[in-house]
Design an enzyme around this catalytic site. Structure first.
Site, mmCIF file in Angstrom:
data_model
loop_
_atom_site.group_PDB
_atom_site.id
_atom_site.type_symbol
_atom_site.label_atom_id
_atom_site.label_comp_id
_atom_site.label_asym_id
_atom_site.label_seq_id
_atom_site.Cartn_x
_atom_site.Cartn_y
_atom_site.Cartn_z
ATOM 1 N N TYR A 259 0.823 -1.211 0.000
ATOM 2 C CA TYR A 259 0.000 0.000 0.000
ATOM 3 C C TYR A 259 0.857 1.261 0.000
ATOM 4 O O TYR A 259 0.639 2.184 -0.798
ATOM 5 C CB TYR A 259 -0.933 0.014 1.209
ATOM 6 C CG TYR A 259 -1.824 1.232 1.223
ATOM 7 C CD1 TYR A 259 -2.962 1.290 0.418
ATOM 8 C CD2 TYR A 259 -1.510 2.352 1.990
ATOM 9 C CE1 TYR A 259 -3.765 2.417 0.396
ATOM 10 C CE2 TYR A 259 -2.311 3.478 1.972
ATOM 11 C CZ TYR A 259 -3.434 3.508 1.163
ATOM 12 O OH TYR A 259 -4.215 4.630 1.133
ATOM 13 N N SER B 5 -4.808 13.721 5.653
ATOM 14 C CA SER B 5 -5.647 13.021 4.692
ATOM 15 C C SER B 5 -7.080 12.882 5.190
ATOM 16 O O SER B 5 -7.327 12.651 6.377
ATOM 17 C CB SER B 5 -5.074 11.626 4.425
ATOM 18 O OG SER B 5 -5.953 10.838 3.654
ATOM 19 N N TYR C 196 -11.364 14.697 -0.219
ATOM 20 C CA TYR C 196 -12.010 14.038 -1.363
ATOM 21 C C TYR C 196 -13.486 14.411 -1.300
ATOM 22 O O TYR C 196 -14.116 14.267 -0.246
ATOM 23 C CB TYR C 196 -11.896 12.515 -1.280
ATOM 24 C CG TYR C 196 -10.533 11.947 -1.598
ATOM 25 C CD1 TYR C 196 -10.041 11.937 -2.907
ATOM 26 C CD2 TYR C 196 -9.739 11.393 -0.595
ATOM 27 C CE1 TYR C 196 -8.795 11.391 -3.193
ATOM 28 C CE2 TYR C 196 -8.489 10.849 -0.876
ATOM 29 C CZ TYR C 196 -8.036 10.852 -2.178
ATOM 30 O OH TYR C 196 -6.804 10.318 -2.459
ATOM 31 N N THR D 186 -8.139 16.908 -3.694
ATOM 32 C CA THR D 186 -7.498 15.993 -4.631
ATOM 33 C C THR D 186 -8.420 15.780 -5.830
ATOM 34 O O THR D 186 -9.572 15.379 -5.665
ATOM 35 C CB THR D 186 -7.181 14.652 -3.957
ATOM 36 O OG1 THR D 186 -6.197 14.880 -2.930
ATOM 37 C CG2 THR D 186 -6.624 13.652 -4.954
ATOM 38 N N LYS E 37 -5.040 19.606 -5.873
ATOM 39 C CA LYS E 37 -3.900 18.682 -5.905
ATOM 40 C C LYS E 37 -4.120 17.642 -7.002
ATOM 41 O O LYS E 37 -5.149 16.964 -7.023
ATOM 42 C CB LYS E 37 -3.743 17.990 -4.558
ATOM 43 C CG LYS E 37 -2.585 17.001 -4.489
ATOM 44 C CD LYS E 37 -2.487 16.392 -3.104
ATOM 45 C CE LYS E 37 -1.321 15.431 -2.989
ATOM 46 N NZ LYS E 37 -1.536 14.191 -3.797
ATOM 47 N N HIS F 126 -0.095 11.907 -8.070
ATOM 48 C CA HIS F 126 -0.535 10.993 -7.007
ATOM 49 C C HIS F 126 0.569 9.994 -6.659
ATOM 50 O O HIS F 126 0.300 8.843 -6.316
ATOM 51 C CB HIS F 126 -1.811 10.254 -7.431
ATOM 52 C CG HIS F 126 -2.810 10.076 -6.328
ATOM 53 N ND1 HIS F 126 -3.883 10.917 -6.152
ATOM 54 C CD2 HIS F 126 -2.915 9.155 -5.332
ATOM 55 C CE1 HIS F 126 -4.609 10.506 -5.115
ATOM 56 N NE2 HIS F 126 -4.027 9.445 -4.596
ATOM 57 N N ASP G 162 4.959 17.526 -5.704
ATOM 58 C CA ASP G 162 5.407 16.316 -5.017
ATOM 59 C C ASP G 162 5.842 15.295 -6.049
ATOM 60 O O ASP G 162 5.831 15.557 -7.250
ATOM 61 C CB ASP G 162 4.312 15.770 -4.095
ATOM 62 C CG ASP G 162 3.071 15.273 -4.850
ATOM 63 O OD1 ASP G 162 3.121 15.091 -6.077
ATOM 64 O OD2 ASP G 162 2.025 15.060 -4.195
ATOM 65 N N GLY G 163 6.245 14.126 -5.589
ATOM 66 C CA GLY G 163 6.594 13.044 -6.498
ATOM 67 C C GLY G 163 8.085 12.847 -6.657
ATOM 68 O O GLY G 163 8.726 13.539 -7.441
ATOM 69 N N ILE H 61 10.682 13.352 -4.617
ATOM 70 C CA ILE H 61 11.655 14.246 -3.982
ATOM 71 C C ILE H 61 12.316 13.515 -2.821
ATOM 72 O O ILE H 61 11.662 13.104 -1.871
ATOM 73 C CB ILE H 61 10.964 15.547 -3.530
ATOM 74 C CG1 ILE H 61 10.557 16.357 -4.763
ATOM 75 C CG2 ILE H 61 11.867 16.357 -2.603
ATOM 76 C CD1 ILE H 61 9.682 17.535 -4.482
ATOM 77 N N ARG H 62 13.625 13.368 -2.927
ATOM 78 C CA ARG H 62 14.387 12.620 -1.931
ATOM 79 C C ARG H 62 15.623 13.361 -1.425
ATOM 80 O O ARG H 62 16.247 12.905 -0.469
ATOM 81 C CB ARG H 62 14.848 11.263 -2.513
ATOM 82 C CG ARG H 62 13.728 10.331 -2.950
ATOM 83 C CD ARG H 62 12.936 9.834 -1.774
ATOM 84 N NE ARG H 62 11.903 8.892 -2.167
ATOM 85 C CZ ARG H 62 10.674 9.213 -2.547
ATOM 86 N NH1 ARG H 62 10.311 10.500 -2.583
ATOM 87 N NH2 ARG H 62 9.793 8.301 -2.872
ATOM 88 N N ARG I 52 6.136 9.221 0.701
ATOM 89 C CA ARG I 52 6.693 7.923 1.106
ATOM 90 C C ARG I 52 7.866 8.053 2.072
ATOM 91 O O ARG I 52 7.954 7.260 3.020
ATOM 92 C CB ARG I 52 7.103 7.124 -0.132
ATOM 93 C CG ARG I 52 5.929 6.606 -0.953
ATOM 94 C CD ARG I 52 6.421 5.797 -2.157
ATOM 95 N NE ARG I 52 5.321 5.257 -2.945
ATOM 96 C CZ ARG I 52 4.760 5.884 -3.969
ATOM 97 N NH1 ARG I 52 5.178 7.101 -4.315
ATOM 98 N NH2 ARG I 52 3.769 5.318 -4.650
#
Length: 373
Positions: free
Chosen positions: A35, A117, A145, A171, A245, A269, A300-301, A303-304, A324
């Site tokens: 998940y 969330s 949502y 979202t 978003k 997402h 986002d997405g 980025i580390r 994450r």
């Protein structure tokens, strides 16, 4: 005030965000791992999000005056200590018993904004109560949502307003879930006691009666999916600023700007919905150009690294979201792990700024990115 969660221990040798991934894998069962870490289909967008930041090269300047520099940013009229926020992630008690409460305390301790969330496992009131009075915290936003029943959605919005949330993040890129192979392989299900508590008492959605030849997707589920007209309705029922978003296309960005939304979050997402959708690092500069510098943009997405944050600012973002990495840190070391991830990323951003000759975020312009001949 809620009790402060017990702190875990950060494993030795944990020095960057990616280190937490391996630690989390050893702590999460297959169900939770699928998940939190999986993406849609072949996970090409999940991988591309990361690769796109790596492929942007920096073009540093030297001998700049850097004394007195800082990472402060103004967003929606609020001064942030740094441009790092925590993205909305559902069901966080699957990662750690403290769930969203541990995340909220960590965010507040590191002056990071948090977006709770809709599908949190802790009530929105409980989270707000825990941190809203902290003078050093970052922004507190609520991700929404739109539900099939407008009255329920309106009540949810009113609860967020009353609790002290400062913005709504709607979202818009998930009218249906993506085809998540990892989850299907493990037959994902929520563990006992893990529920979306903010959606308690939501009436069951009406079941469409489908005649022969009709689609369960298009004539059933999607008959209740939000459209642009719902944005105007949402604006009419709340005093809170609304950000959208899930924007990847310039035309959608322009339409949102025309409707007067407060900001946009460039997002796919996390690669969890439409596989082979473009990475956010590609979409961001196109959207920034489409809406101009006055529209607050987040991204986002993948980025580390602090260098990724600097690149995002150079491409037009005002702030970034991570997802994450902080969930992996939560699973590893609870609130302490989440705080550590934020601190690591902020420290790396400051290092990247210093080494590219940027004393403030305003100094980070497209010129910091190398343009190939």
């Amino acid at each position: 005030m809620s009790p402060i969660p017990e702190l875990g221990a950060i494993p030795a040798g944990t020095v960057n965000l990616t280190d937490y991934t391996a630690h989390a894998r050893s702590r999460l069962d297959d169900n939770a791992w699928a998940y939190f870490s999986g993406g849609a289909a072949d996970e090409l967008t999940l991988q591309a999000n990361r690769t796109a930041w790596d492929q942007l090269l920096l073009h540093p300047r030297v001998l700049r005056a850097l004394a007195g520099g800082h990472t402060r940013q103004t967003l929606l009229g609020r001064v942030l200590e740094h441009p790092i926020m925590l993205a909305p992630v559902a069901f966080q008690r699957m990662a750690h018993p403290d769930g969203e409460l541990g995340t909220a305390y960590a965010a507040a301790a590191q002056s990071a904004g948090i977006i709770l969330s809709t599908q949190a496992t802790t009530s929105l009131e409980h989270i707000a109560q825990a941190i809203v009075a902290d003078p050093g915290r970052g922004p507190l936003w609520f991700q929404l949502y739109l539900q099939h029943e407008r009255a329920f959605t309106q009540a949810l919005v009113q609860r967020a307003e009353a609790a002290g949330y400062e913005a709504l993040v709607l979202t818009v890129d998930a009218p249906t879930s993506g085809a998540r192979d990892r989850e299907r392989r493990v037959e994902f299900k929520l563990p006992p006691g893990i529920t979306a508590v903010n959606l308690a008492n939501l009436p069951e959605a009406p079941v469409a009666s489908l005649s022969p030849g009709k689609s369960a997707m298009f004539d059933g589920l999607l008959s209740m999916a939000p459209t642009w007209s719902d944005i105007a309705w949402l604006q009419s029922i709340t005093r809170l600023p609304i950000l959208l978003k899930g924007i990847l296309h310039e035309d959608d960005a322009r339409q949102a700007a025309q409707l007067g939304v407060a900001g946009l979050i460039v997002s796919n997402h996390g690669g969890r919905t439409l596989d082979t959708a473009i990475p956010t690092a590609w979409a961001l500069p196109r959207i920034a150009q489409a809406v101009g510098p006055n529209m607050p943009l987040l991204v986002d997405g993948g980025i580390r690294r602090g260098t990724d944050v600097l690149k995002a600012i150079a491409l037009g973002a005002h702030a970034v979201l991570i997802g994450r990495p902080y969930v992996h840190a939560l699973a590893t070391a609870g609130a302490l792990g989440v705080a550590h991830v934020i601190r690591l990323l902020r420290d790396e951003l400051e290092i990247a700024m210093a080494l590219t000759g940027c004393a403030t975020l305003d100094d980070i312009t497209p010129s910091v990115l190398f343009k190939h001949p």
